[in-house]
Write an enzyme that holds these catalytic residues in place. Structure first.
Site, short mmCIF file in Angstrom:
data_model
loop_
_atom_site.label_atom_id
_atom_site.label_comp_id
_atom_site.label_asym_id
_atom_site.label_seq_id
_atom_site.Cartn_x
_atom_site.Cartn_y
_atom_site.Cartn_z
CD GLU A 145 -2.97 -1.16 2.23
OE1 GLU A 145 -4.01 -1.80 2.06
OE2 GLU A 145 -2.72 -0.55 3.27
CB CYS A 205 2.78 7.35 3.58
SG CYS A 205 3.20 6.25 4.90
CB CYS A 226 6.84 -5.61 8.98
SG CYS A 226 8.19 -4.81 9.87
CB CYS A 270 5.63 -2.61 16.52
SG CYS A 270 7.35 -2.41 16.02
CB CYS A 324 2.44 -1.90 13.92
SG CYS A 324 2.65 -1.77 12.15
N GLY A 341 6.48 -2.04 6.30
CA GLY A 341 7.83 -2.59 6.35
C GLY A 341 8.84 -1.72 7.09
CD GLU A 342 13.00 -0.68 10.21
OE1 GLU A 342 12.19 -0.29 11.06
OE2 GLU A 342 13.84 0.07 9.69
CB SER A 395 9.82 6.14 9.88
OG SER A 395 9.43 5.64 11.14
CB SER A 413 9.21 3.76 15.68
OG SER A 413 8.74 4.17 14.44
CG LEU A 414 11.81 6.49 22.08
CD1 LEU A 414 13.09 5.67 21.99
CD2 LEU A 414 12.12 7.87 22.67
CG HIS A 415 6.43 3.88 19.35
ND1 HIS A 415 5.83 5.01 18.86
CD2 HIS A 415 6.75 3.14 18.25
CE1 HIS A 415 5.77 4.96 17.53
NE2 HIS A 415 6.33 3.84 17.14
CG ASN A 458 -4.62 5.51 13.50
OD1 ASN A 458 -5.61 6.22 13.60
ND2 ASN A 458 -3.46 5.95 13.04
CB CYS A 495 -0.19 6.49 11.33
SG CYS A 495 1.52 6.45 11.45
N1 SAH Z 1 8.80 0.29 10.18
C1 SAH Z 1 9.06 1.66 10.31
C2 SAH Z 1 8.23 2.56 9.40
C3 SAH Z 1 6.79 2.18 9.17
S1 SAH Z 1 5.66 2.44 10.47
C4 SAH Z 1 8.89 2.08 11.76
O1 SAH Z 1 8.41 1.28 12.55
O2 SAH Z 1 9.28 3.19 12.09
C5 SAH Z 1 5.42 4.20 10.52
C6 SAH Z 1 5.02 4.72 11.90
O3 SAH Z 1 3.67 4.34 12.25
C7 SAH Z 1 5.87 4.15 13.02
O4 SAH Z 1 6.24 5.15 13.93
C8 SAH Z 1 4.94 3.17 13.66
O5 SAH Z 1 5.34 2.86 14.95
C9 SAH Z 1 3.63 3.89 13.58
N2 SAH Z 1 2.45 3.03 13.79
C10 SAH Z 1 2.32 1.74 13.48
N3 SAH Z 1 1.10 1.28 13.85
C11 SAH Z 1 0.43 2.32 14.37
C12 SAH Z 1 -0.89 2.48 14.90
N4 SAH Z 1 -1.75 1.49 14.90
N5 SAH Z 1 -1.24 3.69 15.37
C13 SAH Z 1 -0.36 4.72 15.31
N6 SAH Z 1 0.89 4.63 14.82
C14 SAH Z 1 1.29 3.44 14.35
FE1 SF4 Z 2 7.18 -3.19 11.22
FE2 SF4 Z 2 7.25 -0.51 11.67
FE3 SF4 Z 2 4.99 -1.94 12.03
FE4 SF4 Z 2 7.02 -2.23 13.72
S1 SF4 Z 2 5.82 -0.35 13.37
S2 SF4 Z 2 5.80 -3.89 12.83
S3 SF4 Z 2 8.76 -2.04 12.34
S4 SF4 Z 2 6.06 -1.61 10.10
#
Ligand code: SAH
Ligand code: SF4
Length: 437
Positions: free
Chosen positions: A134, A147, A154, A158, A161, A234-235, A266, A288-290, A367, A410
């Site tokens: 996508e 984006c 992936c 996480c 995600c 993806g990463e 990212s 993506s610290l979180h 989300n 996102c």
């Molecule tokens: N894999 C990479 C880039 C893709 S994800 C990464 O993890 O950084 C892009 C961003 O969306 C990341 O910061 C990810 O943590 C965030 N993300 C993923 N799932 C989400 C969700 N359900 N709600 C909000 N942000 C989310």
């Molecule tokens: Fe993969 Fe990024 Fe989603 Fe983590 S947040 S599962 S690294 S796409």
């Protein structure tokens, strides 16, 4: 002169282990890094000038002609967005069908295109070997952000995600990554229409200058697509070479010509590739610290078990090119009662200061997706968190969720939206952790 695709292009007769082919069989459709097509033609999308020239030479052109044609074709592909050789007006008319018989300029196939009520657009795309991924376009008042995906699925998991609930199918090729940007420009009608601003004058073609606008239309002014974020599926740092090569084409002045300052990659924190990202690509970094404690980050971003918070922040401090003018973005998803306390916010400020990081924090409201085990923090909590970080001297805007009505927000990128049971998810996550090592 040969009539096969040579090994200099990474292909040629394929060796079969334990078996010597008496007559090597050329397989013209197989070129390293390019998804083969059923019709055997080679997709030039994603190839740099040199490889295009090698392919032309292998197909029978002499070196000088191959280089010249490659330069012309490269410009038409990446700078002008042309996909038909027939439209390449400075290439001899007789040469165009010769090219079209052997090569194509592909785009990912569009399976579905959706338009959100807020202007966000999402495309479900398909590779030549039928894998779906996508891409999302988010228009704002002062910019338009694409984006882009780097992988189908992936390897990481996480927990918040949706993409993390997919297995990794494969890395996207250079052509499939840059092809997303090309496709978005097609859809937005944003290719320069003006004349060619260089002439090759090889005396054969008689370059036909177009003249539909005075300045050649190369200015980015007024374009909708101004920024790119590698934040799709993806990463990106697990597909480093392809992402780098694709972004090089995007940044090349004779390619898509987008400034590296308008591109952000990212990562979930693949430390060993971060310095390379700064050195070899030079784009902005988002991390993506979180979470700010080992326990919580281990849970929600499991790559943390391999590359911990302190090492990650040190890698950020060492990121080539980071400065106050070019700050690193720290993404922080707001999960109710998980990572959203005042104490978390204060610890975030402390950590970013400890490592002396030129940082901004992007607070992302979570989300939800079917089967997710978290909830989004309340708006009041997000505001309180943001205020603490802001008072600590670090900007902490809250990202407005976009395209929610079409699931383009996102982290929601997932093509097959089937719902997995909790047990299935746990099994998948366990497998992924083993694979991660
Ligand atoms: N894999 C990479 C880039 C893709 S994800 C990464 O993890 O950084 C892009 C961003 O969306 C990341 O910061 C990810 O943590 C965030 N993300 C993923 N799932 C989400 C969700 N359900 N709600 C909000 N942000 C989310
Ligand atoms: Fe993969 Fe990024 Fe989603 Fe983590 S947040 S599962 S690294 S796409």
């Amino acid at each position: 002169m040969t009539d096969t695709i040579s090994s200099s292009a990474g292909a040629g007769p394929m060796p079969i282990p334990g078996h010597i082919d008496p007559v090597p069989v050329p397989r013209p459709g197989i070129v390293e890094g390019v998804t083969p097509r059923e019709d055997g033609r080679v997709d030039l999308m994603g190839l740099p000038r040199k490889r295009i020239a090698d392919l032309f030479e292998s197909a029978g052109l002499d070196l000088k002609a191959a280089k010249l044609r490659a330069k012309q074709v490269y410009h038409w592909i990446y700078h002008r967005g042309v996909i038909e050789f027939e439209a390449m007006t400075d290439i001899a008319k007789t040469m165009r069908p010769w090219l079209a018989e052997r090569f194509v300029i592909g785009r990912p196939e569009i399976v579905e295109a959706q338009h959100s009520s807020d202007g966000t657009r999402k495309w479900l795309l398909r590779t030549a070997d039928a894998h779906d991924f996508e891409m999302v376009f988010i228009p704002d008042a002062d910019r338009g952000t694409l984006c882009v995906s780097s992988q189908v699925g992936c390897t990481l998991n996480c927990r918040f995600c949706h993409t993390g609930t997919m297995r990794l199918v494969r890395n996207l090729t250079v052509g499939e990554i840059v092809g997303q940007v090309m496709l978005a420009r097609d859809a937005l009608g944003e290719w320069p229409k003006g004349r060619m601003d260089f002439a090759f004058g090889d005396g054969v073609d008689g370059a036909e200058a177009e003249s539909d606008d005075e300045d050649g239309g190369y200015s980015a002014d007024g374009r909708l697509l101004t920024n790119i974020v590698m934040m799709g599926m993806g990463e990106p740092l697990y597909n480093f070479d392809n992402v780098r090569d694709a972004l090089k084409l995007v940044m090349d002045g004779d390619g898509l010509a987008l400034s590296k300052r308008r591109i952000t990659l990212s990562t979930s924190g693949v430390i060993p590739q971060m310095a390379r990202c700064g050195e070899e690509i030079g784009v902005n970094l988002a991390v993506s610290l979180h979470a700010v404690t080992k326990d919580v980050r281990d849970e929600i971003v499991p790559i943390n078990k391999k590359y911990g918070i302190e090492d990650l922040l040190q890698a950020c401090a060492d990121y080539p090119g980071a400065s106050n003018a070019r700050r690193i973005t720290f993404e922080y998803v707001m999960l109710k009662d998980k990572n959203d306390s005042d104490e978390d916010a204060r610890e975030l400020v402390r950590l970013l200061k400890q490592f002396n990081l030129p940082a901004k924090v992007n607070l992302i409201p979570f989300n939800p997706w079917p089967g997710a085990q978290y909830e989004c923090s309340t708006p009041e909590r997000i505001k309180a968190f943001s205020d603490i970080v802001f008072k600590g001297g670090i900007s902490a805007p809250v990202r407005t969720p976009r395209g929610r009505d079409i699931d383009a927000a996102c982290g929601q990128l997932k093509t097959a939206a089937e719902k997995k049971s909790r047990a299935e998810l746990e099994r998948l996550y366990a497998e992924k952790e083993v694979a991660l090592g």
